[in-house]
Design a protein around this motif. Structure first.
Motif, short mmCIF file in Angstrom:
data_model
loop_
_atom_site.label_atom_id
_atom_site.label_comp_id
_atom_site.label_asym_id
_atom_site.label_seq_id
_atom_site.Cartn_x
_atom_site.Cartn_y
_atom_site.Cartn_z
N TRP A 1 -54.70 31.87 -37.69
CA TRP A 1 -53.76 30.56 -36.65
C TRP A 1 -54.02 30.94 -34.93
N VAL A 2 -54.65 32.10 -34.87
CA VAL A 2 -54.46 32.51 -33.80
C VAL A 2 -55.83 32.72 -33.22
N VAL A 3 -56.34 33.50 -34.05
CA VAL A 3 -58.40 33.04 -33.74
C VAL A 3 -58.71 31.87 -33.47
N GLY A 4 -58.80 31.36 -34.83
CA GLY A 4 -58.96 29.92 -34.96
C GLY A 4 -59.36 28.97 -34.36
N VAL A 5 -58.05 28.86 -33.90
CA VAL A 5 -57.10 28.16 -32.92
C VAL A 5 -57.51 28.51 -31.70
N ALA B 1 -71.78 29.87 -34.77
CA ALA B 1 -71.95 30.55 -36.26
C ALA B 1 -71.87 31.89 -36.41
N LEU B 2 -72.99 32.74 -35.31
CA LEU B 2 -72.60 33.70 -34.45
C LEU B 2 -71.79 35.03 -34.44
N GLY B 3 -70.56 34.01 -33.47
CA GLY B 3 -69.32 34.62 -32.72
C GLY B 3 -68.79 34.84 -33.71
N ILE B 4 -67.79 33.80 -35.02
CA ILE B 4 -67.48 33.91 -35.76
C ILE B 4 -65.81 35.52 -36.29
N PRO B 5 -67.66 36.27 -36.66
CA PRO B 5 -67.56 37.15 -37.17
C PRO B 5 -66.58 38.01 -35.88
N SER B 6 -67.57 38.39 -34.72
CA SER B 6 -66.95 39.54 -33.40
C SER B 6 -66.21 39.05 -33.42
N ILE B 7 -65.40 37.73 -33.53
CA ILE B 7 -64.26 37.46 -32.49
C ILE B 7 -63.12 37.98 -33.62
N PHE B 8 -63.25 37.73 -34.92
CA PHE B 8 -62.56 38.83 -35.10
C PHE B 8 -62.12 40.54 -35.10
N GLY B 9 -63.55 40.97 -34.57
CA GLY B 9 -63.34 42.24 -34.45
C GLY B 9 -63.05 42.64 -32.89
N GLY B 10 -62.76 41.08 -31.36
CA GLY B 10 -62.88 41.22 -30.88
C GLY B 10 -61.05 40.70 -31.35
N ALA B 11 -60.51 40.56 -31.70
CA ALA B 11 -58.90 40.24 -32.25
C ALA B 11 -58.14 40.86 -32.55
N ILE B 12 -59.15 42.49 -33.25
CA ILE B 12 -57.89 43.64 -33.38
C ILE B 12 -57.80 44.16 -31.55
N ILE B 13 -58.00 43.98 -30.88
CA ILE B 13 -57.40 44.44 -29.58
C ILE B 13 -56.38 43.19 -28.67
N THR B 14 -56.36 41.36 -29.12
CA THR B 14 -55.91 40.77 -28.30
C THR B 14 -54.77 40.87 -29.70
N GLU B 15 -54.80 41.23 -31.44
CA GLU B 15 -53.36 41.20 -31.56
C GLU B 15 -52.53 42.79 -31.24
#
Lengths: 335, 321
Positions: free
Chosen positions: A117-121, A265-279
């Motif tokens: 929800w958070v990362v996708g939006v 497309a390349l950025g999607i997985p790195s967003i999951f990694g970056g979301a670690i900090i935001t979460e």
């Protein structure tokens, strides 16, 4: 194109197996003891039995093989069971978390919706903001809008999420009181009012993530548009008497989108990694937060599985980017 | 008259490529401002502690500590006359009565030192791998597959895991602070060389076929000297740009590690650590969050602008326009 995709998919399997082996061996070095939290009154031989029960006594290659079987063979069956109501996996051993003693994938399924929800939006919002900014900045290069936009994207690029997140919490959650500072994951959307509450609590984390995504993508968009705006076909299109809108939005934009789509497309997985900090900043209990807590608790099966899922995402979206590039740009031929 | 003419001719004759680069760099306003700000920050954190001699780690005895802790920054007095401020602590003190300004400066020392060292490590690794892969055909395949593998690894989770793994042995070897420093620098360096390696390899592949390299090889120059004398000077531009950008990303990674609690030990100030420690009390003491955060952001922003300016300045197609 199809043969290329199939070849890449087959090549991805040994890559992923190798990556899982690297992660596994790295985790084998971990000094932490999963029995560290067990009370001291428990006698050593009982502790040893508990360790055996976790599968720790066996040689490394047996442990690795068991993880492979559980992750690649049993977990998909569990998925099938859950979808079709069959019972393929009755009594079979799944990847078990040492921390909670429940299957790892069950916890991941529980945590995934929050992250998605958070990362996708945030990703969608970021792209929607980035594209117009990039297009207009390039079209009016060195204008006031372009300079301001470049500066803002540079700031968004440079300010780390653990500062921008904290800053927006201080301003919007504490001083103005518009949004909550903590993401409430138990909140359920049932009607319009609760949907508004959900939007409200998502706003800050989404905006912090979106700022980063926007700055990266709009820089790419601007550079790509600038490359195309000076091409001969643009002059030809203008000479034919097409309107500026058609020239820019149809001819230039479609060509400029090719590299941008692959970057997205390349950025999607790195967003999951970056979301670690935001979460962590907004206390969203998604998979990033799960990873942090399981690293701290020495929960090796959980860390192994989560890290491997991140690796799968990276390899998968690399492939998606390559395939998209081939589909969008007819000059690229892989065969 | 003749003297001045000669003088002008001489300066033009001795004018090297780097003067052109500097001229172009100067015309990029953001890069120039970034350079000034970065220089101020670096001088501030290296020379500042010699002027402002408060100890960033000393905690006074309990009674004193309770009296002296939680001072607000001096500027708070402007809008809140009742605020607890003191000229002895311009940025206030933290909850253990340590001086915030001194902690900010020492934190900056560590953060910038980590950023620079990790950048050097990653550039050396990336350049070495890129040159070897580009120049020697038999190493190209294995080295580039390794690069691809590193790019496919989820790096942040692995850095987090590895920072716990190797902490104890390294701390035993170099002491707690030295060990953590070595660990973080090594982790950042090992996980950030891939882009440099790819860029360098591409450039080396193109350079290798040029006439001057062929000429050098035809007179029997050994590979080692071709690389150091002919190839390395020609790939300095992309290396310098990725070095600059590498400082920025290293500083961010270090701060992120410290922020998540996987970095330096708690009593050791770094910018990320200061930020992490202050988040819980940011409502009462927002300055403890804002100053370190601002320092990180300004440093990274200025470094990124310098990188942008360098990229433009080192590109001969843009230069002189």
């Amino acid at each position: 194109m199809l043969t290329f995709t199939i070849r890449r998919l087959i090549l991805a399997i040994p890559t992923l197996l190798f990556i899982s082996l690297v992660i596994f061996l790295l985790l084998q070095l971990a000094p932490g003891d999963p029995m560290a939290q067990v009370p001291l009154t428990v006698p050593p031989e009982v502790k040893e039995k508990m360790r055996q029960a976790l599968g720790l006594g066996q040689p490394v290659y047996v442990q690795y093989w068991k993880w492979i079987v559980q992750f690649f063979w049993i977990e998909p069956q569990v998925l099938i069971d859950n979808i079709f109501g069959t019972s393929l996996t009755e009594g079979k051993l799944r990847v078990i978390s040492w921390q909670t003693r429940s299957p790892v994938m069950d916890i991941v399924y529980q945590r995934l919706p929050q992250t998605l929800w958070v990362v996708g939006v945030a990703y969608l919002v970021g792209i929607l903001i980035a594209l117009p900014i990039g297009i207009y900045s390039a079209y009016r290069q060195y204008s006031v809008f372009d300079n301001a936009g470049t500066f803002v994207t540079m700031v968004g690029f440079s300010v780390p999420p653990f500062f921008s997140g904290v800053l927006v919490i201080v301003i919007f959650a504490v001083n103005l009181g518009w949004f909550p500072s903590i993401y409430d994951t138990t909140h359920k959307v049932t009607d319009w009012a609760s949907f508004k509450v959900q939007l409200n609590q998502m706003f800050l984390p989404v905006m912090v993530l979106a700022l980063q995504i926007t700055s990266q993508i709009s820089r790419f968009m601007r550079a790509s548009m600038l490359d195309n705006l000076n091409q001969d076909y643009v002059r030809t299109a203008r000479a034919k008497g097409l309107s500026e809108w058609t020239v820019v939005m149809t001819h230039v934009l479609r060509n400029s989108m090719i590299p941008v789509v692959t970057v997205i497309a390349l950025g999607i997985p790195s967003i999951f990694g970056g979301a670690i900090i935001t979460e962590q900043v907004f206390k969203v209990n998604g998979i990033g937060q799960l990873l942090i807590t399981s690293i701290q608790a020495n929960d090796l099966p959980m860390v192994q599985t989560l890290t491997f899922i991140f690796a799968v995402l990276i390899v998968l979206f690399n492939l998606v980017a390559d395939v998209l590039y081939g589909i969008l740009d007819p000059r690229i031929r892989y065969d | 008259m003749t003297d001045t003419v000669q003088h002008v001719e001489q300066t033009e004759a001795s004018r090297s490529q780097w003067w052109d680069v500097w001229d172009q760099f100067k015309s990029h306003r953001g890069a120039l401002v970034g350079l000034v700000i970065f220089a101020i920050i670096v001088f501030g954190v290296t020379l500042g502690p010699f002027i402002w001699r408060a100890d960033p780690q000393a905690i006074p005895p309990v009674v004193e500590m309770i009296k002296q802790r939680d001072y607000r920054p001096i500027y708070t007095a402007l809008w809140d006359s009742g605020a607890k401020v003191s000229w002895a602590n311009p940025l206030g003190t933290d909850n253990l009565a340590r001086d915030n300004l001194a902690r900010l400066m020492y934190g900056g020392r560590v953060s910038i030192a980590v950023g620079l060292t990790a950048m050097v490590l990653s550039i050396v690794l990336g350049t070495a791998i890129g040159v070897v892969a580009g120049y020697f055909r038999k190493f190209d395949g294995p080295l580039m597959r390794t690069t691809d593998l590193f790019l496919a690894l989820p790096l942040l989770p692995l850095i987090l895991v590895a920072s716990l793994l190797f902490r104890e042995p390294l701390s035993a070897m170099f002491g707690v602070e030295g060990g953590t420093f070595a660990l973080i620098v090594a982790l950042i360096g090992i996980t950030s060389w891939m882009q440099t390696a790819r860029i360098v390899r591409g450039d080396v592949l193109a350079l290798k076929e040029r006439e001057f390299v062929l000429a050098a090889r035809s007179i029997g120059t050994p590979a080692r000297r071709i690389i150091t004398n002919h190839i390395l000077p020609n790939i300095m531009s992309p290396i310098m740009v990725s070095a600059t950008l590498g400082i920025a990303s290293s500083i961010i990674t270090e701060s992120a590690l410290s922020f998540l609690g996987f970095g330096f030990p708690p009593d050791f100030p770094t910018w990320g650590r200061l930020l992490n420690d202050s988040v819980d009390r940011m409502v009462s003491y927002p300055e403890r969050v804002i100053w370190p955060g601002l320092a990180i952001s300004l440093t990274v922003l200025s470094v990124n602008y310098i990188g942008d300016g360098l990229r433009d300045a080192l590109d001969p197609r843009i230069r002189g326009r």
